[in-house]
Design a protein around this motif. Structure first.
Motif, PDB file in Angstrom:
ATOM      1  N   MET A  42      32.364 -13.455 -13.278  1.00 56.89           N
ATOM      2  CA  MET A  42      31.525 -12.344 -13.683  1.00 56.89           C
ATOM      3  C   MET A  42      32.176 -11.212 -13.350  1.00 56.89           C
ATOM      4  N   GLY A  43      32.249 -10.531 -14.649  1.00 52.18           N
ATOM      5  CA  GLY A  43      32.734  -9.302 -14.704  1.00 52.18           C
ATOM      6  C   GLY A  43      31.929  -8.004 -15.543  1.00 52.18           C
ATOM      7  N   LEU A  44      32.459  -6.836 -15.675  1.00 51.95           N
ATOM      8  CA  LEU A  44      31.743  -5.737 -16.301  1.00 51.95           C
ATOM      9  C   LEU A  44      32.585  -5.214 -17.239  1.00 51.95           C
ATOM     10  N   ILE A  45      32.014  -4.999 -18.478  1.00 55.56           N
ATOM     11  CA  ILE A  45      32.785  -4.117 -19.553  1.00 55.56           C
ATOM     12  C   ILE A  45      32.817  -2.856 -19.095  1.00 55.56           C
ATOM     13  N   VAL A  46      33.967  -2.215 -18.908  1.00 56.60           N
ATOM     14  CA  VAL A  46      33.921  -0.648 -18.528  1.00 56.60           C
ATOM     15  C   VAL A  46      34.401   0.261 -19.444  1.00 56.60           C
ATOM     16  N   ASN A  47      34.357  -0.081 -20.816  1.00 56.38           N
ATOM     17  CA  ASN A  47      34.897   0.865 -21.654  1.00 56.38           C
ATOM     18  C   ASN A  47      33.876   0.859 -22.853  1.00 56.38           C
ATOM     19  N   LYS A  48      32.798   0.397 -22.845  1.00 57.91           N
ATOM     20  CA  LYS A  48      31.747   0.495 -24.011  1.00 57.91           C
ATOM     21  C   LYS A  48      30.715   1.164 -23.349  1.00 57.91           C
ATOM     22  N   PRO A  49      30.391   2.640 -23.715  1.00 57.04           N
ATOM     23  CA  PRO A  49      29.325   3.212 -23.302  1.00 57.04           C
ATOM     24  C   PRO A  49      28.054   2.845 -24.157  1.00 57.04           C
ATOM     25  N   MET A  50      26.770   2.950 -23.588  1.00 57.42           N
ATOM     26  CA  MET A  50      25.928   2.395 -24.489  1.00 57.42           C
ATOM     27  C   MET A  50      25.130   3.752 -25.095  1.00 57.42           C
ATOM     28  N   PRO A  51      24.978   3.581 -26.252  1.00 57.97           N
ATOM     29  CA  PRO A  51      24.653   4.798 -27.119  1.00 57.97           C
ATOM     30  C   PRO A  51      23.077   5.075 -26.810  1.00 57.97           C
ATOM     31  N   ASP A  52      22.745   6.261 -26.509  1.00 61.97           N
ATOM     32  CA  ASP A  52      21.336   6.648 -26.350  1.00 61.97           C
ATOM     33  C   ASP A  52      20.830   6.146 -25.115  1.00 61.97           C
ATOM     34  N   VAL A  53      21.712   5.726 -23.973  1.00 61.38           N
ATOM     35  CA  VAL A  53      21.312   5.717 -22.739  1.00 61.38           C
ATOM     36  C   VAL A  53      21.588   6.509 -21.730  1.00 61.38           C
ATOM     37  N   ARG A  54      21.098   7.160 -21.111  1.00 61.95           N
ATOM     38  CA  ARG A  54      21.507   8.355 -20.341  1.00 61.95           C
ATOM     39  C   ARG A  54      21.159   7.866 -18.712  1.00 61.95           C
ATOM     40  N   PHE A  55      22.084   8.175 -17.734  1.00 59.48           N
ATOM     41  CA  PHE A  55      21.743   7.977 -16.582  1.00 59.48           C
ATOM     42  C   PHE A  55      20.477   8.679 -15.765  1.00 59.48           C
ATOM     43  N   SER A  56      20.382   9.910 -16.312  1.00 57.79           N
ATOM     44  CA  SER A  56      19.135  10.660 -15.957  1.00 57.79           C
ATOM     45  C   SER A  56      17.990  10.186 -16.236  1.00 57.79           C
ATOM     46  N   GLU A  57      17.892   9.569 -17.551  1.00 56.92           N
ATOM     47  CA  GLU A  57      16.857   8.906 -18.079  1.00 56.92           C
ATOM     48  C   GLU A  57      16.431   7.609 -17.390  1.00 56.92           C
ATOM     49  N   MET A  58      17.427   6.864 -16.831  1.00 56.77           N
ATOM     50  CA  MET A  58      17.201   5.664 -16.157  1.00 56.77           C
ATOM     51  C   MET A  58      16.692   6.119 -14.731  1.00 56.77           C
ATOM     52  N   LEU A  59      17.027   7.215 -14.249  1.00 57.77           N
ATOM     53  CA  LEU A  59      16.451   7.588 -12.990  1.00 57.77           C
ATOM     54  C   LEU A  59      14.859   8.049 -13.163  1.00 57.77           C
ATOM     55  N   GLU A  60      14.735   8.441 -14.006  1.00 50.93           N
ATOM     56  CA  GLU A  60      13.244   8.875 -14.546  1.00 50.93           C
ATOM     57  C   GLU A  60      12.453   7.801 -14.710  1.00 50.93           C
ATOM     58  N   GLN A  61      12.766   6.611 -15.347  1.00 44.60           N
ATOM     59  CA  GLN A  61      12.175   5.402 -15.491  1.00 44.60           C
ATOM     60  C   GLN A  61      11.950   4.803 -14.211  1.00 44.60           C
ATOM     61  N   LEU A  62      12.827   4.916 -13.312  1.00 43.87           N
ATOM     62  CA  LEU A  62      12.587   4.193 -11.787  1.00 43.87           C
ATOM     63  C   LEU A  62      12.002   5.032 -10.894  1.00 43.87           C
ATOM     64  N   ASP A  63      11.530   6.111 -11.296  1.00 38.64           N
ATOM     65  CA  ASP A  63      10.962   7.204 -10.240  1.00 38.64           C
ATOM     66  C   ASP A  63      11.854   7.743  -9.272  1.00 38.64           C
ATOM     67  N   ILE A  64      13.114   7.958  -9.830  1.00 40.10           N
ATOM     68  CA  ILE A  64      14.041   8.372  -8.681  1.00 40.10           C
ATOM     69  C   ILE A  64      14.358  10.209  -8.942  1.00 40.10           C
ATOM     70  N   PRO A  65      13.833  10.824  -7.680  1.00 37.56           N
ATOM     71  CA  PRO A  65      14.230  12.202  -8.054  1.00 37.56           C
ATOM     72  C   PRO A  65      15.611  12.519  -8.277  1.00 37.56           C
ATOM     73  N   ARG A  66      15.921  13.607  -8.822  1.00 39.96           N
ATOM     74  CA  ARG A  66      17.303  13.962  -9.105  1.00 39.96           C
ATOM     75  C   ARG A  66      17.574  15.136  -8.437  1.00 39.96           C
TER      76      ARG A  66
END
Length: 192
Positions: A42-66
């Motif tokens: 099992m591994g993680l690709i560490v050099n391919k950013p996801m276009p149109d995905v922001r960490f801050s937006e993910m937190l909003e979707q999970l209801d995690i305050p910033r």
């Protein structure tokens, strides 16, 4: 038929995709191997950013305050398996509240629980980290066969490469640790 060689544990190593990687999802990829055993990998690709995905937006979707000190964490395409599942690859000095992390050597750990996201959102958490959605997985012997067929090179993982801000430079940087220039790579496996 592949010869029966002693198993070499590649946990904590980097897989560097060869230029003629047959699977387009892995073209130009650098994969950090979180686990490798005779039962699979099992591994993680560490050099391919996801276009149109922001960490801050993910937190909003999970209801995690910033919080004010929240880092702008990169979000990578971690691989084609379970693409809605998130993983945080980080330095080993961080300990989450749930202590559900996978320790990977002396320098790395991976956490897949929400507490690491909450800590990061508050400006705490690991000093160095990247978020990955999905992961790369291989069944028993599959990765070894791909390496034998000249699909991947392996290299030591360093925090400087894994957590580098410039995603596009990680592939060349990983090759450089082996003393290999991208211009000298061949997709043909050598035979003695």
């Amino acid at each position: 038929m592949t010869p029966n060689l002693a198993f070499a544990d590649l946990t904590g190593k980097l897989l560097i995709a060869m230029p003629d990687m047959g699977d387009p999802r892995f073209h130009g990829s650098v994969v950090f191997l979180c686990a490798h055993s005779p039962d699979g990998s099992m591994g993680l690709i560490v050099n391919k950013p996801m276009p149109d995905v922001r960490f801050s937006e993910m937190l909003e979707q999970l209801d995690i305050p910033r919080g004010a000190g929240m880092p702008d964490l990169p979000v990578c395409y971690g691989g084609p398996v379970e693409v809605r599942r998130g993983f945080v690859l980080h330095n080993s000095g961080y300990r989450g509240r749930q202590d559900d992390q996978l320790r990977i050597g002396d320098s790395f750990a991976m956490t897949a629980t929400i507490d690491v996201l909450e800590d990061l959102a508050r400006g705490g958490g690991p000093e160095r980290a990247l978020m990955a959605l999905g992961y790369a997985g291989w069944g028993p012997g599959q990765l070894e066969d791909e390496i034998a067929q000249n699909g991947w090179l392996t290299a030591d993982a360093t925090p400087e490469i894994v957590f580098a801000e410039r995603m596009e430079g990680k592939w060349s940087a990983a090759l450089a640790t082996l003393g290999v220039s991208p211009l000298t790579l061949s997709s043909e496996a050598g035979r003695a």
